[in-house]
Write a protein that holds these residues in place. Sequence first.
Motif: not given
Length: 452
Positions: A23, A25-29, A32, A74, A78, A81
Amino acid sequence: MSATFEELQRSQLAPHPHNVRRDVGNVVDLANSITAQGIMQPLVVAPSLTAAPVGWATPGIARHGQYTIIAGHRRFAAAGLANLDLLPCVIREDLDTEPKQLEAMLVENTQRTDLTITEEAEAYQSLLEFDGYTVKSVAKATGRSQSLVRSRIALTKLSEAAKGKIEDRTLNVDQALVLVDFTDDEAATMRLLRVAGQPSEWAFQVAKEQGRKAWLDNLPRLTAELQGAGVDIIERPAGQTWEWTDWRISYQKMTVAEAVAGGWSAICDDTKEEISWIQKRPKGSTPAVQERTPEQLAEEIRQQELTRGLATAAEVRTAFIKGAIQKPAADKTRDMLVDYVITRRRIGDLAPWLDIDLDEEQEETDFQKRDEEVTAAVRKLSIPQLVALMHVDTFEREMYMTDLGGWRNGPGWQSTETWRDRLSTIYGYQWTEAEQAAIDYHQTDRDGTEND
């Protein structure tokens, strides 16, 4: 190592099918950050083993092919995104086999502490499945110790429930390694998992389960040994009242030789972790003692279970106390010292050493107030101060040192010799002229003969 740098289209890249990280994980930051500053660290990629065109190993052709991500999953996610199409990449053309790629991913992620314990374990296991890989070669390739690699690989045998608890950090590695011994016993595993967050209960259940496992492992050998000695092995009779109807049971421990001599049979099964010695009652016989009712029997069985539980708990408790002595918890050491000092019989005796006035004519309520003051002062002391106070309070004989007789050497209720020795050797106290004169006085008298 063969490596080149190039910016590649995102469409040319694909996550490795056997990425050791399950996984990203969260790659929003991170997305950005990439939008604001771009990708600061290149991805590491290798020519794809599944989609490479013929001749991909030739650098000129490889640049137009497909690539598998070795490090940077990652960043790749990202970038998508952030709608970034061109990504900086280090191309590792030397990673031309799946084991080499897996090995490189493993090294990259363990160096960055990106892997969970179970992901690391599964990656090691995956490498071992390739020809030529051993625990030793995996350890050498990844820079880990053989013992660590071996213990991680053992974790792959755990149930998904256990692995989940490792992931959410409600089960530590040491506990997980204990569970490896119970991978073939789902019920025992679940019993242990339920108490993983309770240290004392965990230790108790581990001891209990290990005792049961040892009994079961030894059961075939023990059964054969009993039969070889001539002991009849009996199946456990059905019903709750068998112990006081058709059969009688011995509650005394006995050797196999004693059992054979007494004509005892044995129940030796997985119901109880001990041999039950029994004898068939002669038909029509009347017991010499009053038989127990089913309720009394149930109560006896319950008491035996509690007694066995307490015996196991005593082993756990002893191990806990030994651990508390050998590796005391830093946040508990001071509490231990404070508790030791303030639970003394006459805490008021500590007052002089803490500059608290002691008035023999005070009322009892004043003494209680003084003791509370002493207790409060003790609680403020540092660990070294507490140790010093304990030592002084244990050995001091100051009340006898204002009397010349207290300076006499040798045994005696008034002797201060031991305390004086500690003052000079441990505390480094240097005698005044008056004190040295008292010491000299008791060594020799004015005529030069030794004083009594």
